[in-house]
Design a protein around this motif. Structure first.
Motif, PDB file in Angstrom:
ATOM      1  N   ASN A 133     -10.496  -6.248   1.748  1.00 22.76           N
ATOM      2  CA  ASN A 133     -10.810  -6.122   0.332  1.00 22.76           C
ATOM      3  C   ASN A 133     -11.572  -4.824   0.068  1.00 22.76           C
ATOM      4  O   ASN A 133     -11.320  -4.117  -0.915  1.00 22.76           O
ATOM      5  N   ALA A 179     -11.480  -2.063   1.901  1.00 18.21           N
ATOM      6  CA  ALA A 179     -10.561  -0.931   2.069  1.00 18.21           C
ATOM      7  C   ALA A 179      -9.708  -0.750   0.807  1.00 18.21           C
ATOM      8  O   ALA A 179      -9.587   0.362   0.274  1.00 18.21           O
ATOM      9  N   ALA A 210      -9.965   2.521  -1.700  1.00 15.06           N
ATOM     10  CA  ALA A 210      -8.820   3.410  -1.946  1.00 15.06           C
ATOM     11  C   ALA A 210      -8.549   3.527  -3.447  1.00 15.06           C
ATOM     12  O   ALA A 210      -8.348   4.630  -3.967  1.00 15.06           O
ATOM     13  N   LYS A 212     -10.217  -1.720  -2.335  1.00 15.36           N
ATOM     14  CA  LYS A 212     -10.950  -1.272  -3.513  1.00 15.36           C
ATOM     15  C   LYS A 212     -11.502   0.138  -3.334  1.00 15.36           C
ATOM     16  O   LYS A 212     -11.620   0.893  -4.300  1.00 15.36           O
ATOM     17  N   LYS A 264       3.526   8.646  -8.644  1.00 14.21           N
ATOM     18  CA  LYS A 264       3.190   8.326  -7.258  1.00 14.21           C
ATOM     19  C   LYS A 264       1.950   7.455  -7.192  1.00 14.21           C
ATOM     20  O   LYS A 264       1.804   6.605  -6.322  1.00 14.21           O
ATOM     21  N   MET A 265       1.014   7.750  -8.087  1.00 13.12           N
ATOM     22  CA  MET A 265      -0.261   7.048  -8.024  1.00 13.12           C
ATOM     23  C   MET A 265      -0.294   5.832  -8.940  1.00 13.12           C
ATOM     24  O   MET A 265      -1.314   5.164  -9.066  1.00 13.12           O
ATOM     25  N   LEU A 285      -4.247   4.107   6.924  1.00 18.15           N
ATOM     26  CA  LEU A 285      -3.670   3.354   5.809  1.00 18.15           C
ATOM     27  C   LEU A 285      -2.834   4.282   4.923  1.00 18.15           C
ATOM     28  O   LEU A 285      -1.643   4.037   4.703  1.00 18.15           O
ATOM     29  N   GLY A 286      -3.440   5.349   4.415  1.00 15.97           N
ATOM     30  CA  GLY A 286      -2.735   6.277   3.533  1.00 15.97           C
ATOM     31  C   GLY A 286      -1.651   7.068   4.257  1.00 15.97           C
ATOM     32  O   GLY A 286      -0.675   7.504   3.667  1.00 15.97           O
ATOM     33  N   ARG A 287      -1.868   7.251   5.551  1.00 12.90           N
ATOM     34  CA  ARG A 287      -0.916   8.021   6.354  1.00 12.90           C
ATOM     35  C   ARG A 287       0.361   7.217   6.601  1.00 12.90           C
ATOM     36  O   ARG A 287       1.420   7.785   6.867  1.00 12.90           O
ATOM     37  N   TRP A 302       0.856  -1.189   0.000  1.00 20.47           N
ATOM     38  CA  TRP A 302       0.000   0.000   0.000  1.00 20.47           C
ATOM     39  C   TRP A 302       0.892   1.240   0.000  1.00 20.47           C
ATOM     40  O   TRP A 302       1.654   1.438   0.944  1.00 20.47           O
ATOM     41  N   PRO A 303       0.833   2.075  -1.031  1.00 19.75           N
ATOM     42  CA  PRO A 303       1.636   3.299  -1.022  1.00 19.75           C
ATOM     43  C   PRO A 303       1.108   4.274   0.032  1.00 19.75           C
ATOM     44  O   PRO A 303      -0.102   4.457   0.143  1.00 19.75           O
ATOM     45  N   THR A 304       1.984   4.866   0.826  1.00 19.15           N
ATOM     46  CA  THR A 304       1.548   5.771   1.895  1.00 19.15           C
ATOM     47  C   THR A 304       2.347   7.059   1.840  1.00 19.15           C
ATOM     48  O   THR A 304       3.312   7.173   1.068  1.00 19.15           O
ATOM     49  N   LEU A 305       1.976   8.007   2.680  1.00 23.28           N
ATOM     50  CA  LEU A 305       2.716   9.272   2.734  1.00 23.28           C
ATOM     51  C   LEU A 305       4.131   9.057   3.277  1.00 23.28           C
ATOM     52  O   LEU A 305       5.022   9.848   3.036  1.00 23.28           O
TER      53      LEU A 305
END
Lengths: 359, 359
Positions: free
Chosen positions: B235, B237, B241, B239, B279-280, B219-221, B132-135
């Motif tokens: 699953n 979460a 995102a 999808k 990044k995305m 998650l993103g943080r 999961w890519p995060t900050l």
């Protein structure tokens, strides 16, 4: 005339955001009236700056304010009967107000609302519904965290309540409803979700069109008007989406400030960025709605500003104007009567075959 | 030397993406070897265009290819023993390959992998882990959809496996682990999640640092290195995102093409937009890893291109190089032995007090 009871002490900023917020909403709906509950000596000076709101409001002095970090049980113990939050909810029960708005803490507000208003007729569990911005407009998602887990009948109740809210707020005649599920073949879904799908398909409710299962990425796409799930996954979906939006906003900001060309491009396109910000503005869709109680309670984000609080009041207004509760009541009775009839039929059939077998 | 077995027929585009993808990854890791399973007459012509890969590969002709829309049970019935997917997995079981990569359909791949490789020692359920890519960089999230529901012990197993993967892939010594939960006070979480938290706190595992509960927006943080949840909410979460990222990308595109000023700004800032796209870019983190089996299987997105497939092969390579399986095995034994000891202690204590009570 629609009367809104307001917990003026709720939220991170209390009356200093709540009062200007209510005043903004009143500009848009001049026929509203307000009952403001809270510490009169904090409310009055701010209210003096908003003469139109002052003229449309009654202030009820309450000494106790529920803390933002109070646990629900604490809040009930210390704030029942007397806090601004309790009194604002009680005004709905007493018929003095049509709807209650609070930016206070969610757990305490739900605990008090359940205790004071009780759940409607056949509903066992209330739900919190959120408005979700999508590529097609807006959808309603519930439950985003009132209770964890839900059986099939409760998921159907959520579907009926969500559809009634969609009719009231986004003004669709017969909203489409999807059950949130996972897409991997053959492990598809919890039993409750499958069973709820079967019930919804068979019930052929007049107030909604059952679409089938949807997945997480259907939320942003706006595949259906109403997405139904239990509170655990609903809460996780909501917060994951908020987190992802913040994360991308952060990436964008950092990318746009890296080089002078990017900064210049940003300046030229700043109208476009403003539009984007508007689209992603959480204040526009501020307000979780407690459904399934004998009265409507709208929860505003605690950290919002006056524009955000006004959006929550607007939402409360729209739901009363569109007779949300009457719609929910009508649709639920229709569904539950159908259920009772079906189980009676099944019982009769069973006893019939038992009688035959006994012969 | 690391040998990768590849299901060359998997994915929407089969060998035309898989072969160039493997070739790209080989450029980065020249010490890899490949066994390519699939229809030789489709593979050979494409392989001819990649002489380095050809030199590092063995092609095993398989007549059967599992369809992308096959149900797991169908795939098992028609493809067991003979399909390219099955043979690629079997090569890991036989010790001919260190890891298997397929872009084939997830349900079929998981069914075959479970059937062929079986679950490790005390593990009852495999999990699919995603990057999961995060900050802060990257986190590992599991289970994103292998099975629905998980009890407390299974959540602890997921924690141990996820932490081992974090050590292998993102190279943290003692990864932090959080259990995904909802934040509303006092309805906090499913019982299994609470119990798993207690077990993790008490077990004091050397391979991970238990952080506590996290919520969807963590998650993103990137609050923790490993986020653990059962497959249904995981699953949803994931999808949600992905859907939110697509939605914001869509908003951005439409905002940037509305006026000529915005378009000019976009042109000037296009380096920045390219960075944002990078990044995305979902291809960068392509690859779900099946954990908990006697062998590693990496699932690439079915619709990816050669760059994306190469990322999945890179990931497979890194996990073997870092001895992922040995780490998991070691940590799980440590945990389960501790558990057995604790329950023995409890049993002894119980019989002791029973004996006392009997006196």
């Amino acid at each position: 005339m629609i009367t809104v009871s307001i917990d003026a002490m709720g939220g991170d900023h209390g009356p200093s955001v709540v009062i200007p917020g209510a005043a903004l909403s009143l500009e848009r709906h001049p026929q509203m009236r307000f009952i403001l509950f809270g510490k009169a000596d904090e409310i009055e000076p701010i209210l003096a700056g908003h003469p139109k709101l002052k003229a449309a409001s009654t202030v009820v002095d309450c000494e106790v304010a529920v803390q933002m970090d109070a646990k629900p049980s604490q809040a009930l113990r210390n704030g029942r009967w007397k806090s601004s939050m309790w009194k604002a909810i009680e005004a709905v029960k007493a018929g003095e107000a049509d709807v209650c708005v609070s930016a206070g803490n969610t757990g305490a507000l739900m605990a008090m609302a359940r205790f004071c208003l009780r759940t409607m007729g056949d509903i066992e569990r209330p739900a919190i519904a959120a408005i979700w911005p999508t590529l097609r407009g807006e959808s309603i998602v519930l439950d985003v965290g009132a209770t964890i887990g839900a059986n099939a009948l409760q998921l159907v109740d959520f579907s009926v309540m969500g559809a009634a809210m969609a009719r009231a707020l986004i003004e669709v005649e017969r909203p489409t409803v999807g059950l949130l599920n996972v897409g991997v073949e053959e492990i598809k879904g919890q039993e409750e979700v499958k069973e709820a799908g079967r019930l919804l398909r068979e019930a052929e409710l007049s107030g909604l069109e059952y679409h089938g299962f949807v997945e997480g990425d259907d939320l942003g796409r706006g595949t259906v008007d109403v997405v139904v799930t239990e509170g655990f996954s609903g809460n996780i979906a909501l917060k994951t989406a908020e987190g992802t939006a913040r994360q991308i906003g952060e990436y964008l900001r950092s990318a746009m400030s890296r080089t002078w060309l990017a900064r210049l491009g940003y300046l030229l396109a700043r109208g476009a960025f403003r539009r984007l910000n508007d689209k992603m503005d959480p204040r526009k869709v501020n307000g979780g709605v407690f459904l399934g109680l004998n009265g409507i309670v709208v929860k505003s984000h605690g950290g919002t500003d006056d524009e955000g609080f006004a959006a929550a009041v607007d939402m409360a207004y729209d739901m009363v104007r569109n007779e949300l509760l009457a719609h929910i009541d009508h649709d639920l009775q229709h569904f539950h009567n159908g259920q009772v009839r079906a189980s009676l039929d099944a019982a009769v059939e069973d006893s019939g075959s038992a009688a035959k077998a006994a012969q």
